[in-house]
Write an enzyme that holds these catalytic residues in place. Structure first.
Site, PDB file in Angstrom:
ATOM      1  CB  SER A  49      -0.955  -0.013   1.189  1.00 51.28           C
ATOM      2  OG  SER A  49      -0.227  -0.222   2.360  1.00 51.28           O
ATOM      3  CB  THR A 181      -0.708   5.953   4.578  1.00 49.95           C
ATOM      4  OG1 THR A 181      -1.636   5.988   3.518  1.00 49.95           O
ATOM      5  CG2 THR A 181       0.246   7.111   4.450  1.00 49.95           C
ATOM      6  CB  THR A 199      -0.261   6.436   0.684  1.00 54.78           C
ATOM      7  OG1 THR A 199      -1.219   5.379   0.598  1.00 54.78           O
ATOM      8  CG2 THR A 199      -0.870   7.687   0.066  1.00 54.78           C
ATOM      9  NE  ARG A 209      -8.762   8.758  -2.489  1.00 57.95           N
ATOM     10  CZ  ARG A 209      -7.938   8.382  -1.502  1.00 57.95           C
ATOM     11  NH1 ARG A 209      -6.678   8.117  -1.759  1.00 57.95           N
ATOM     12  NH2 ARG A 209      -8.381   8.280  -0.274  1.00 57.95           N
ATOM     13  CB  THR A 232      -2.583   5.760   8.450  1.00 57.27           C
ATOM     14  OG1 THR A 232      -2.832   4.699   7.516  1.00 57.27           O
ATOM     15  CG2 THR A 232      -2.799   5.221   9.849  1.00 57.27           C
ATOM     16  N   GLY A 233      -5.468   5.983   7.064  1.00 62.68           N
ATOM     17  CA  GLY A 233      -6.842   5.493   7.054  1.00 62.68           C
ATOM     18  C   GLY A 233      -7.604   6.016   5.859  1.00 62.68           C
TER      19      GLY A 233
HETATM   20  C1  SD4 Z   1      -5.488   7.446   1.532  1.00 60.21           C
HETATM   21  N1  SD4 Z   1      -4.822   7.671   3.826  1.00 60.21           N
HETATM   22  O1  SD4 Z   1      -5.039   7.604   0.403  1.00 60.21           O
HETATM   23  C2  SD4 Z   1      -4.564   6.959   2.609  1.00 60.21           C
HETATM   24  C3  SD4 Z   1      -4.685   5.479   2.776  1.00 60.21           C
HETATM   25  C4  SD4 Z   1      -4.294   4.957   4.112  1.00 60.21           C
HETATM   26  O2  SD4 Z   1      -4.393   3.317   5.713  1.00 60.21           O
HETATM   27  O3  SD4 Z   1      -3.647   5.553   4.894  1.00 60.21           O
HETATM   28  N2  SD4 Z   1      -4.727   3.791   4.508  1.00 60.21           N
HETATM   29  O4  SD4 Z   1      -6.665   7.643   1.818  1.00 60.21           O
END
Ligand code: SD4
Length: 321
Positions: A49, A181, A199, A209, A232-233
């Site tokens: 990821s 991320t 990320t 996006r 993160t998320g």
């Molecule tokens: C995103 N925040 O592109 C990133 C993905 C991520 O754990 O952190 N996932 O939305």
């Protein structure tokens, strides 16, 4: 116990933590540490990821988002929707150091990178090609579109099940692929603070996006007079609340780092109770904290802490609330 220097990063990305810590220990700056730590993840494709070969979008392409922030000067460099270049945080740093801009995006960011000497290469791998072709062969749900009839979405073929493109399918995808991320903060003994992220975004995202990671105050924030944070998320939701900025501002006002992280998560939770996300932060005295939202697939959040106590990265965890 608090101690400086300190590196904190999201998820159990130990090798990235070790790269950042050894950089600091061998005299590198906090910016070098953050860049090298995140770059390690990009090269090792942490969890698939971060970096090349992961999260193909609806066209099957991998694109990268990254940022780096200098908490002394408040300079930021960031790239979003970067194509063909593996070292996104390196390009982000080049934006910071070789332009007066903050954020470069898309094809133009890639051309900038090539002009700066970064190698252009295909970011697809067998893994990303097979994730994409499985999606095309399967039900090909447009996971991140809503309120659209199937007709305009020719790329997916004729079949689309009920409910495709609803928040339900979105939540499942963000969690199921454990999309992680790298977000990192580094502080030295002289009061220098830096933060960064890298990320490859979300799998099957709509092309173009951009998530929270390259957005100042959302993906990360650093201010040497207060501290630093990284998130993160589910970036589409989290970036609406600037959680990293909020955590740093709370620490500036004297809030303990764990509480600051919790408040930043609570702010999002109020509107999106099941969102997938976590945040780490540290203040200028070397106290750190983390918090995560209890989501269907996230009960506990793991992160790495490196300081003189262990002189190596140590895995920590926090229960989500
Ligand atoms: C995103 N925040 O592109 C990133 C993905 C991520 O754990 O952190 N996932 O939305």
């Amino acid at each position: 116990r608090a101690s400086l220097p300190l590196v904190v990063n999201t998820w159990p990305f130990k090798s990235a933590a070790a790269a950042a810590w050894s950089c600091l220990q061998s005299g590198g700056s906090v910016l070098d540490a953050v860049e090298q730590g995140c770059a390690r993840c990009e090269a090792e494709q942490c969890d698939g990821s971060v970096g090349f070969g992961g999260s193909p979008d609806e066209n099957g392409e991998t694109t990268l988002d990254a940022m780096i922030m200098n908490g002394n000067t408040m300079e930021v460099g960031a790239v979003a929707d970067l194509k063909r270049i593996k070292n996104a945080i390196g390009v982000a740093r080049a934006v910071m150091e070789h332009t007066d801009h903050t954020l470069l995006v898309g094809e133009s960011a890639s051309v900038f990178a090539e002009n700066m000497g970064f190698v252009a290469e295909d970011l697809s791998t067998n893994t990303s090609v097979s994730i994409f072709s499985q999606w095309l062969r399967g039900n090909c749900q447009p996971n991140y579109r809503k309120n659209v009839s199937p007709d305009p979405l020719k790329f997916c073929g004729p079949y689309r099940p009920e409910g495709a493109g609803t928040r339900g399918s979105r939540a499942r995808l963000v969690n199921a692929l454990s999309h992680d991320t790298i977000g990192m903060v580094a502080l030295d003994q002289d009061g220098h603070v830096a933060a960064g992220t890298s990320t490859n975004g979300l799998t099957h995202k709509v092309p173009g996006r951009v998530g929270d990671s390259p957005i100042v105050g959302a993906g990360a924030y650093a201010d040497s007079s207060a501290g630093a944070a990284a998130a993160t998320g589910d970036g589409d939701l989290m970036m609406r609340f600037l959680p990293s900025y909020l955590a740093v501002e709370l620490m500036r006002a004297g809030t303990d780092p764990s509480e600051a992280c919790k408040t930043a998560i609570s702010r999002i939770k109020k509107h999106y109770p099941d969102f997938f996300g976590a945040i780490i932060c540290a203040n200028t005295t070397g106290h750190y904290g983390a918090a995560c939202n209890k989501a269907p697939t996230l009960n506990q959040f793991h992160f790495m802490v490196s300081n003189l106590e262990s002189n190596a990265p140590v895995l920590k965890s926090v229960d989500c609330f």
